[in-house]
Enzyme design. Structure first.
Site, short mmCIF file in Angstrom:
data_model
loop_
_atom_site.label_atom_id
_atom_site.label_comp_id
_atom_site.label_asym_id
_atom_site.label_seq_id
_atom_site.Cartn_x
_atom_site.Cartn_y
_atom_site.Cartn_z
N PHE A 609 0.97 -0.74 -0.07
CA PHE A 609 0.05 -0.26 -0.31
C PHE A 609 0.96 1.17 -0.24
O PHE A 609 0.31 2.18 -0.82
CB PHE A 609 -1.08 0.08 1.38
N GLY A 610 1.59 1.06 0.46
CA GLY A 610 3.14 1.93 0.49
C GLY A 610 3.76 2.48 2.00
O GLY A 610 3.65 0.84 2.42
N ASP A 742 -6.31 -12.74 3.28
CA ASP A 742 -4.73 -12.02 3.79
C ASP A 742 -4.07 -12.90 4.98
O ASP A 742 -4.04 -11.57 5.59
CB ASP A 742 -4.50 -11.07 2.73
#
Ligand SMILES: *[C@@H]1O[C@H](CO)[C@@H](O)[C@H](O)[C@H]1NC(C)=O
Ligand SMILES: *[C@@H]1O[C@H](CO)[C@@H](O)[C@H](O)[C@H]1NC(C)=O
Ligand SMILES: *[C@@H]1O[C@H](CO)[C@@H](O)[C@H](O)[C@H]1NC(C)=O
Ligand SMILES: *[C@@H]1O[C@H](CO)[C@@H](O)[C@H](O)[C@H]1NC(C)=O
Ligand SMILES: *[C@@H]1O[C@H](CO)[C@@H](O)[C@H](O)[C@H]1NC(C)=O
Ligand SMILES: *[C@@H]1O[C@H](CO)[C@@H](O)[C@H](O)[C@H]1NC(C)=O
Length: 934
Positions: A609-610, A742
């Site tokens: 995501f970052g 996940d």
């Protein structure tokens, strides 16, 4: 147990009724609704409707009805179709049966077609083999076809085939199970076709109940009424010199393979000239061509001495002669009223005029030859090549649902010229045919498609085109041999199931889908086949749109929450924070985030995501701020432009996300990481999460944890329980359930006091995963090492996929290893554990950092549970509820061990121990890998 008895009961019912064989008696063409009791035989005859679905019922002409058995007074005729079949089910395979078909024309069609030299002929088939060609000459005569055979399947097809000589018909059909102990000549390859069955010297027909197998013993025509206990009959005071008779019981013993009833044996015929008796079984009607090939005859002669005075000596000695073949001398044994049988079988001459035999008195015999009864059969070879029984069952079920009577009769494949119009077949072995092609186009099929198609396991070609199917039928997954599937011109509007995509992608399946609603928009297509770059654009655009939606939904949610719970911490810090902060509860500006994170000073994590930064709200609350990469890009003056039309074309994804966001707004649990707020400015995106002071579970299990704190077994169990409860909440308490997709140790975060919280749930589907698409090719499919093996077949996640991931987490907790092993060991943790267990010592696979400070049973239980969670078959995996329960049991075992609960202060002690033992640990645990990416 109950079911077992139930099955037995049904089976028995098919064979025996009150200890008697269950006869099947069908009155063909009977128009009544109910079975009736036949007064002559005391047997129950059924109407034939449930055995056949074609043909029409007729009554005989009025002049023919008199003196006929009830069953023969009506018939079913078959003006349509070439082959029409009765199906008798619940037959016992391997059992010996006598089957009899009766035919009486009786001018039922008012056509008098037999009177002016008309010919009526048709073929009678048993299964796929010719049983007998019926030639009807006399309108008033009852013709019979009878066979003794062994059932080769659990049904019989009895078929009438039109041969161009009039309309086939049938009057009655009778099936009689007979003891396997009689007629020894009948076996799997030999069936017997009846030619004659005579009761010699009698003037009446005997059958059931006199004959328990319901054989029909016909009078030979010379008998006269006999009075009691005389050797000769005297009717009208005219003695018949050719008949002897008795009323004494004629005995046969229990093992007698013919069991001819006494009443039949009580009359006998003697030679008219006291020398020679000729018995003729030539076919009386001249229009029959000689049978080809010439018959192999099975003849049974039945003898019993009826002259009490003759019993003292061997008074009857005679020769049984068959023209041109052989002579068998026969000496009647002296025993009075005992049955004796002479079986003869021989290959007959092609010339039908030789079909007779003689009994000739031999010199010295006191009395002339005598015979009581006789049966003549010829051998029939019933072809054993028929359609595989499972395929027949499936085709019958399909027929039942989409009836097309006239072309779907009898065996689906055999004979080839009469196979059902909707199939093509291939002979799979020397004994059976399989249905390999099925055409159900233009059948008006809707989604309630017969599941029986799934049982046609040899099917290669399936045509379902031009129907009304809206969804891809589920059973297609079972058809492993399928090579060609035509679904064109249906109403299909959904995505293609993964198993079909899979086969198509491998080039194993040719598929036609044109003319469906989904084919125009490409929605039928498999996502795997869409262009990769397209996927990227789609996912990027979708991400942005979806985020916008998320934020607005979240914003509303936050406001509502704010109103309800005015004492939330966010509220507090806002007041403290003063003017530099936005007045909104959950909404942050980019400037806010800069302040919170002290200009993004401390990165605490990095993911798809970052980057994640440490932050502190004005009230001191610690937070984790996830900044999307694009935000930083803006900072650097680089913006990615997305075209408006691209944005607008993904309204579907937006809609989906709206629903998901609404769901998320209801998700609160102490074992789930909560979202505090967000920042959305232009293309910038930041998310503010609850801060997990102790980082992720992965951090604690990874190698670097050697130098820090080791989690004890007890702590590991508590973490597992927390995480399991978080997942259980997502699966059970959220409607619809939230699938995490996940589950992994790096998504299990630990609070200051080691309480576990699940991160990255819910958003993952439409948001985080999409955001990850352009950096990780694995994003959609979860994280390598944790992905449910079934996903590779179905491309679908469900709760059990999360359970699989959790099973891997448990194995990591036990072993301390990552899911995918790195140097020096390679492979998957599950494989490694299985190999370790196979070597026999559980302790070998347990994390050495635990220093054997654990309850053995507790650990074993967790290993079992982990293996259970990672079963290949998703159905075998437990639910998270069960997992939580078992984890708690395991914790109980561990607590019962009695070791003191490690307190925070004892960490140093553990640290000391691990430091002092470092060399030992590293050398004996070389498989420890470096920290994972996150
Ligand atoms: C017919 O069968 C019933 C029972 O099935 C029996 O009671 C009855 O006596 C039988 N009648 C004859 C004439 O055999
Ligand atoms: C059936 O009987 C015939 C002749 O009696 C014999 O040749 C054949 O092998 C038998 N078949 C089976 C399957 O027993
Ligand atoms: C055969 O024998 C019976 C008496 O046993 C006798 O009445 C009859 O005439 C004989 N028939 C011939 C043709 O001799
Ligand atoms: C019965 O047997 C006796 C003795 O052999 C013989 O004399 C008599 O004629 C026989 N009766 C018939 C009807 O054959
Ligand atoms: C069976 O094969 C024939 C000849 O190849 C073909 O014309 C027919 O369409 C096929 N039928 C089915 C049901 O596939
Ligand atoms: C398919 O086959 C199974 C197993 O042989 C059987 O139990 C089932 O009834 C069959 N289904 C149909 C619809 O024939």
């Amino acid at each position: 147990m109950m079911r077992y008895f139930l099955c037995l009961g049904i089976l028995a019912a098919a064979v025996l009724v009150n200890g008697q064989p269950a006869f099947v008696s069908i009155d063909c063409g009977f128009s009544g609704d109910h079975a009736y009791n036949d007064l002559d035989t005391n047997l129950t005859y059924q109407p034939d409707g449930e055995f056949i679905d074609t043909g029409s019922n007729h009554e005989l002409g009025a002049t023919y009805v008199t003196d006929k058995p009830t069953q023969a007074r009506n018939l079913r005729s078959f003006p349509d179709g070439t082959r029409n079949c009765y199906t008798i089910k619940n037959v016992i395979r391997g059992y010996k049966y006598l089957m009899r078909a009766s035919f009486l024309y009786g001018n039922y069609d008012n056509d008098n077609s037999l009177t002016d030299n008309g010919q009526l002929a048709f073929d009678l088939y048993l299964g796929v083999s010719l049983w007998k060609t019926m030639r009807i000459i006399d309108a008033d005569q009852l013709y019979i076809a009878e066979i003794i055979t062994i059932a080769s399947s659990d049904y019989f097809f009895i078929c009438l085939l039109r041969t161009g000589n009039g309309t086939p018909f049938i009057s009655a059909l009778e099936l009689r199970p007979i003891d396997n102990g009689i007629y020894h000549d009948v076996n799997q390859t030999v069936s017997l076709l009846l030619w004659e069955r005579w009761d010699m010297g009698s003037d009446q027909t005997f059958r059931y109940p006199k004959d328990k197998y319901d054989r029909k013993w016909m009078p030979d025509g010379i008998g006269r009424s006999c009075s009691a206990n005389l050797y000769r009959c005297n009717s009208n005071s005219e003695p018949n010199p050719n008949v002897v008779a008795t009323t004494e019981l004629v005995r046969f013993d229990a093992n007698d393979p013919y069991a001819v009833p006494s009443v039949v044996m009580q009359t006998a015929k003697v030679a008219p000239d006291n020398i020679t008796l000729e018995i003729d079984f030539r076919d009386g009607n001249s229009i029959s061509p000689p049978p080809l090939p010439p018959p192999l005859f099975y003849i049974y002669l039945h003898f019993s001495e009826l002259n009490a005075s003759a019993s003292a000596s061997a008074s009857r000695v005679f020769l049984i002669k068959i023209p041109g073949i052989k002579s068998i001398p026969y000496t009647m044994t002296s025993e009075y009223l005992a049955e004796r049988h002479v079986p003869i079988s021989y290959q007959a001459d092609p010339d039908p005029s030789t079909y007779y035999l003689t009994l000739t008195k031999m010199q010295g015999s006191m009395l002339p030859p005598l015979i009581n009864a006789m049966e003549v059969y010829s051998k029939i070879n019933l072809a054993s090549i028929a359609t595989d029984e499972r395929d027949v069952d499936a085709m019958m079920a399909i027929k039942k649902q989409y009836d097309n009577k006239h072309n779907w009769q009898g065996d689906p494949c055999v004979p080839a010229n009469l196979s059902w119009s909707i199939v093509n077949c291939t002979s799979s072995s020397s004994t059976s045919f399989r249905v390999t092609s099925l055409n159900l186009s233009y059948k008006g099929l809707e989604d309630s498609l017969s599941t029986a198609i799934a049982n046609l396991t040899a099917l290669k070609i399936l045509d379902l085109s031009n129907n009304y199917l809206r969804t891809f039928p589920d059973f297609l997954a079972n058809l492993s041999s399928l090579q060609s599937l035509d679904l064109s011109s249906n109403k299909l509007d959904g995505p293609m199931p993964a198993h079909l995509c899979h086969k198509q992608a491998k080039g194993l399946l040719s598929l036609r889908l044109e003319g469906n609603p989904c084919s125009s928009g490409g929605a039928c297509e498999c996502s795997k086949h869409t262009n990769r770059s397209q996927v990227l654009v789609v996912s990027m655009a979708a991400t942005v749109v979806v985020v916008l939606i998320l934020l607005s939904v979240f914003f509303i949610w936050r406001r509502r929450r704010g109103k309800r719970q005015p004492s939330k911490p966010q509220q507090k810090w806002k007041q403290i924070g003063g003017s530099s902060f936005h007045t909104d509860n959950s909404r942050f500006t980019y400037h806010d985030l800069r302040m919170i994170t002290n200009n993004f000073e401390r990165a605490i994590g990095k993911g798809g995501f970052g980057t994640v930064y440490y932050g502190r709200l004005p009230d001191g609350t610690e937070v984790a701020v996830k900044m999307q990469k694009r935000l930083l890009a803006i900072d650097e003056g680089v913006t990615e432009e997305l075209k408006n039309d691209e944005l607008s074309s993904y309204s579907h994804a937006i809609k989906e996300f709206q629903v998901e966001a609404q769901l998320l707004s209801r998700v609160h649990h102490r074992n789930l990481v909560s979202l505090i707020g967000f920042c959305n400015e232009g293309y910038s995106l930041g998310l503010v999460f609850e801060y997990a002071a102790q980082g992720s579970l992965r951090d604690h299990l990874s190698e670097k944890a050697y130098s820090e704190k080791n989690l004890s077994w007890r702590e590991r169990l508590r973490i597992a329980i927390d995480a399991a409860q978080g997942l259980e909440y997502l699966h059970k308490s959220c409607k619809p359930p939230i699938i995490h997709r996940d589950v992994k140790t790096s998504n299990i975060l630990l609070s200051e006091n080691f309480e576990a919280k699940i991160a990255d749930f819910g958003l993952s589907k439409s948001f985080l995963s999409d955001a990850q698409t352009h950096i990780s090719t694995h994003a959609i499919a979860g994280t390598p090492g944790y992905v449910d093996p079934e996903y590779h077949n179905t491309f679908r996640f469900n709760e059990k996929s999360d359970v699989y991931g959790f099973g891997i987490v448990l194995l990591e907790l036990v072993t301390g290893l990552p899911a995918v092993l790195k140097f020096p060991e390679t492979g998957h943790i599950l494989q490694w554990v299985r190999q370790g267990l196979a070597r026999g010592n559980v302790a070998d696979i347990v994390d050495l950092r635990l220093k054997r400070q654990y309850d053995n049973y507790s650990v074993k239980k967790i290993i079992d549970l982990a293996l259970h969670c990672t079963s290949m078959d998703a159905n075998e995996r437990p639910t998270m509820t069960v997992v939580s329960m078992l984890l708690k049991e395991s914790l109980q075992l561990e607590l019962a061990r009695g070791e003191p609960e490690p307190s925070m202060s004892s960490y140093t002690e553990i640290l000391d121990v691990s430091q002092s033992g470092t060399s030992e640990i590293t050398s004996s645990a070389p498989e420890m890998s470096g920290p994972s990416a996150r």
